[in-house]
Write an enzyme that holds these catalytic residues in place. Sequence first.
Site, mmCIF file in Angstrom:
data_model
loop_
_atom_site.group_PDB
_atom_site.id
_atom_site.type_symbol
_atom_site.label_atom_id
_atom_site.label_comp_id
_atom_site.label_asym_id
_atom_site.label_seq_id
_atom_site.Cartn_x
_atom_site.Cartn_y
_atom_site.Cartn_z
ATOM 1 N N GLU A 1 -13.422 -15.847 9.002
ATOM 2 C CA GLU A 1 -13.316 -15.306 7.636
ATOM 3 C C GLU A 1 -12.891 -16.394 6.657
ATOM 4 O OE1 GLU A 1 -11.114 -11.830 4.943
ATOM 5 O OE2 GLU A 1 -10.548 -12.030 7.039
ATOM 6 N N LYS B 1 -17.274 -13.278 8.508
ATOM 7 C CA LYS B 1 -16.756 -12.315 7.525
ATOM 8 C C LYS B 1 -16.586 -13.032 6.186
ATOM 9 C CE LYS B 1 -13.061 -9.022 6.486
ATOM 10 N NZ LYS B 1 -12.137 -8.012 7.007
ATOM 11 N N GLY C 1 -13.054 -7.660 -0.757
ATOM 12 C CA GLY C 1 -12.537 -8.552 -1.791
ATOM 13 C C GLY C 1 -12.105 -7.915 -3.086
ATOM 14 N N GLY C 2 -11.426 -6.770 -3.005
ATOM 15 C CA GLY C 2 -10.891 -6.172 -4.228
ATOM 16 C C GLY C 2 -11.897 -5.385 -5.042
ATOM 17 N N ARG D 1 -9.342 -2.262 2.235
ATOM 18 C CA ARG D 1 -9.063 -1.409 1.075
ATOM 19 C C ARG D 1 -10.257 -0.528 0.700
ATOM 20 N NH1 ARG D 1 -7.230 -6.149 -2.786
ATOM 21 N NH2 ARG D 1 -8.578 -7.275 -1.339
ATOM 22 N N ARG E 1 0.848 -1.208 0.000
ATOM 23 C CA ARG E 1 0.000 0.000 0.000
ATOM 24 C C ARG E 1 0.882 1.256 0.000
ATOM 25 N NH1 ARG E 1 -2.911 -3.873 0.145
ATOM 26 N NH2 ARG E 1 -4.535 -4.412 1.627
#
Length: 364
Positions: free
Chosen positions: A188, A230, A273-274, A304, A43
């Site tokens: 998750e 999750k 998830g992007g 994100r 990042r």
Amino acid sequence: MPYQYPALTPEQKKELSDIAHRIVAPGKGILAADESTGSIAKRLQSIGTENTEENRRFYRQLLLTADDRVNPCIVGVILFHETLYQKADDGRPFPQVIKSKGGVVGIKVDKGVVPLAGTNGETTTQGLDGLSERCAQYKKDGADFAKWRCVLKIGEHTPSALAIMENANVLARYASICQQNGIVPIAEPEILPDGDHDLKRCQYVTEKVLAAVYKALSDHHIYLEGTLLKPNMVTPGHACTQKFSHEEIAMATVTALRRTVPPAVTGITFLSGGQSEEEASINLNAINKCPLLKPWALTFSYGRALQASALKAWGGKKENLKAAQEEYVKRALANSLACQGKYTPSGQAGAAASESLFVSNHAY
């Protein structure tokens, strides 16, 4: 059938259930700020900033000290081990900063994925050794919930029965250890968006994975009211050429959850998830508007999709602090509305908010 030996006292159960309910109260969700040192490096690299402990601390502080508009939106904050023990500029430990805003502190406790030998590139997650001692320490240090990520991939022959079973059992063992230590476990089981599969295939795999997870949680005597899930949303693979509407994604997601997740589970906090920031908000909104009975809170646990615009606006420069916080607040407010089915996209999302955040074979 053997007699049930009580694993938790009524007091322990109440504490776990109360924590879980606080995290998923209406309009509230989770900031996942638990990127490992290696993940945060990517990042920071994307904005030309060096991956030093001070830069990591400053960036996390930027998120945790955003103004009070985020307080009704973000309750849970998941931290990485290093961050749990860092301090704000005013000397307050980060857990204290979170709690002063009415938040609940979470901690990522898994130690990453490792290969499952004899499979087609599938993995399990390590970190069970010493987990009970770590959880006891984290609880003392202010953490009330934890997260453990397992990863499954959709391919021609995956996920295999072995990978599904192994990951379900690891999640159950983790959940049991957390609950014994007064920590609410977030399970998750992420099915990666990599691949060209369509919506139907993702729904089918999601149902099989979640069915296995809840069978394992039952086998391990987990108190479901003191847990959160999750999961991924049910979406087509990133390389799928067919396009699906937000309503179709919502219907497939809610249908899969209704078939597999017991109503006793307090809440479902989706991973992004992007998806782009905007997409993650729109899909969450569609899920909450889906005209099927939904017995659990359906909210967000985004990394994100809450941070991308803020990270870009910061650009590693201290003087951009306020601008970056403003971007973060915007996404927090958007997702707070989305988890109540009240979000209306303005059509003015910035370039960063509309940009796909997909990373192939995403490691956390």
